[in-house]
Design an enzyme around this catalytic site. Sequence first.
Site, mmCIF file in Angstrom:
data_model
loop_
_atom_site.group_PDB
_atom_site.id
_atom_site.type_symbol
_atom_site.label_atom_id
_atom_site.label_comp_id
_atom_site.label_asym_id
_atom_site.label_seq_id
_atom_site.Cartn_x
_atom_site.Cartn_y
_atom_site.Cartn_z
ATOM 1 N N GLY A 46 0.947 -1.286 0.026
ATOM 2 C CA GLY A 46 0.082 -0.047 -0.223
ATOM 3 C C GLY A 46 0.984 1.436 -0.173
ATOM 4 O O GLY A 46 1.359 1.426 -1.144
ATOM 5 N N SER A 113 6.582 -4.213 -1.864
ATOM 6 C CA SER A 113 6.250 -2.773 -2.212
ATOM 7 C C SER A 113 6.380 -1.902 -1.028
ATOM 8 O O SER A 113 7.328 -1.790 -0.460
ATOM 9 C CB SER A 113 4.623 -2.841 -3.129
ATOM 10 O OG SER A 113 4.515 -1.692 -3.428
ATOM 11 N N TRP A 114 5.156 -1.476 -0.481
ATOM 12 C CA TRP A 114 5.316 -0.677 0.629
ATOM 13 C C TRP A 114 5.915 -1.452 1.839
ATOM 14 O O TRP A 114 6.380 -0.961 2.762
ATOM 15 C CB TRP A 114 4.018 -0.149 1.101
ATOM 16 C CG TRP A 114 3.901 0.490 2.306
ATOM 17 C CD1 TRP A 114 2.932 -0.237 3.265
ATOM 18 C CD2 TRP A 114 4.346 1.540 3.361
ATOM 19 N NE1 TRP A 114 2.918 0.402 4.538
ATOM 20 C CE2 TRP A 114 4.258 1.483 4.451
ATOM 21 C CE3 TRP A 114 5.266 2.583 2.868
ATOM 22 C CZ2 TRP A 114 4.457 2.359 5.465
ATOM 23 C CZ3 TRP A 114 5.775 3.449 3.755
ATOM 24 C CH2 TRP A 114 5.396 3.102 5.043
ATOM 25 N N ASP A 269 8.938 -4.107 -13.736
ATOM 26 C CA ASP A 269 8.216 -3.610 -12.654
ATOM 27 C C ASP A 269 8.152 -2.142 -13.025
ATOM 28 O O ASP A 269 9.137 -1.438 -13.022
ATOM 29 C CB ASP A 269 8.834 -3.732 -11.440
ATOM 30 C CG ASP A 269 7.955 -3.471 -10.289
ATOM 31 O OD1 ASP A 269 7.131 -2.146 -10.519
ATOM 32 O OD2 ASP A 269 8.130 -3.645 -9.184
ATOM 33 N N HIS A 297 5.210 -5.825 -11.311
ATOM 34 C CA HIS A 297 5.362 -5.295 -9.520
ATOM 35 C C HIS A 297 4.730 -6.326 -8.836
ATOM 36 O O HIS A 297 5.118 -6.641 -7.785
ATOM 37 C CB HIS A 297 4.770 -4.049 -9.620
ATOM 38 C CG HIS A 297 4.669 -3.503 -8.194
ATOM 39 N ND1 HIS A 297 5.930 -3.174 -7.707
ATOM 40 C CD2 HIS A 297 3.607 -3.461 -7.302
ATOM 41 C CE1 HIS A 297 5.652 -2.794 -6.379
ATOM 42 N NE2 HIS A 297 4.404 -2.859 -6.094
#
Length: 318
Positions: A46, A113-114, A269, A297
Amino acid sequence: MTGLRSLYPEIEPFDRGKLPVSPQHELYYEQCGNPNGKPVVFLHGGPGGGIEPRHRRFFDPGVYRIVLFDQRGCGRSTPYASLEDNTTAHLVEDIETLRKHLGIDTWQVFGGSWGSTLALAYAQQHRERVTEMVLRGIFTFAPDEMRWFYIDGTRVLFPDAYQDFVEAIPQAERGDLIGAYHRRLTSVDPNVRRAAARAWSMWECRVATLEPDDGLVAHCDDAGFTLAFARIECHYFVNEGFFDSPTALLDGMPALAGVPAVIVHGRYDVICPPRNAWRLHQAWPGSTLRFVEDAGHSANEPGITAALLDATDSFRPR
């Protein structure tokens, strides 16, 4: 893609709970797999994404004690979509609060990711609690990483999706898209919030995979997901991740010298370009970097899924 391994079988938690971490916030958490196994904590993406049942399946349930939780404002944590007392520092301390609550001394940290951002922030502050790290789709909040996705990078490859993202904002405000979205995502008008949340989320989901993924796009068209995802993500982006400097995470990498780590990153990505992973790898002697040649991604892509399973298996107890 034939011959790639798939996720471990579906499992149900052996423990669920709600953990108060502030006067306002309660975190939903769950534990799966072997109650006496090797602890690992899963940090979702996120910011604002929340956990899903498939996230339990990146780990051998016979040997891992798998801890998952929804970060502040996400998923089943409450209050939903709240931005109050919701910063990186708060989330780092929430991880520690959860670790202590569960009576875990040390654990593996897994994030994409986050989740990779938060994993690095946590590990740099609590090195003594981290046994290994598995990271995917690296994002460190460096200025060129922000510019790539929202200004001058991804749009070159996805001009159609970017046009839809931009057209949700009036021409006069397009000089600062993140700020313009933030104003709408924090509007008192629920219709304004919903429309902005959908446009923000659809931009990300339409570009997350090498090949189109209709299921992912449908997920990001679900109002039950998009409000928290868009509000919280934009809140972090407009505040530059709440870091002291734009290169704080990369500058802090000496603290993680010697921590066994596998970095998995899709070659194509376009949300977090491969240079992000390469730069982190160069700053982290001893880390292993695996580029997945047929992926973007998303952790849902077969090559990335297989590489992540290989990584968690490599850290299983002998």
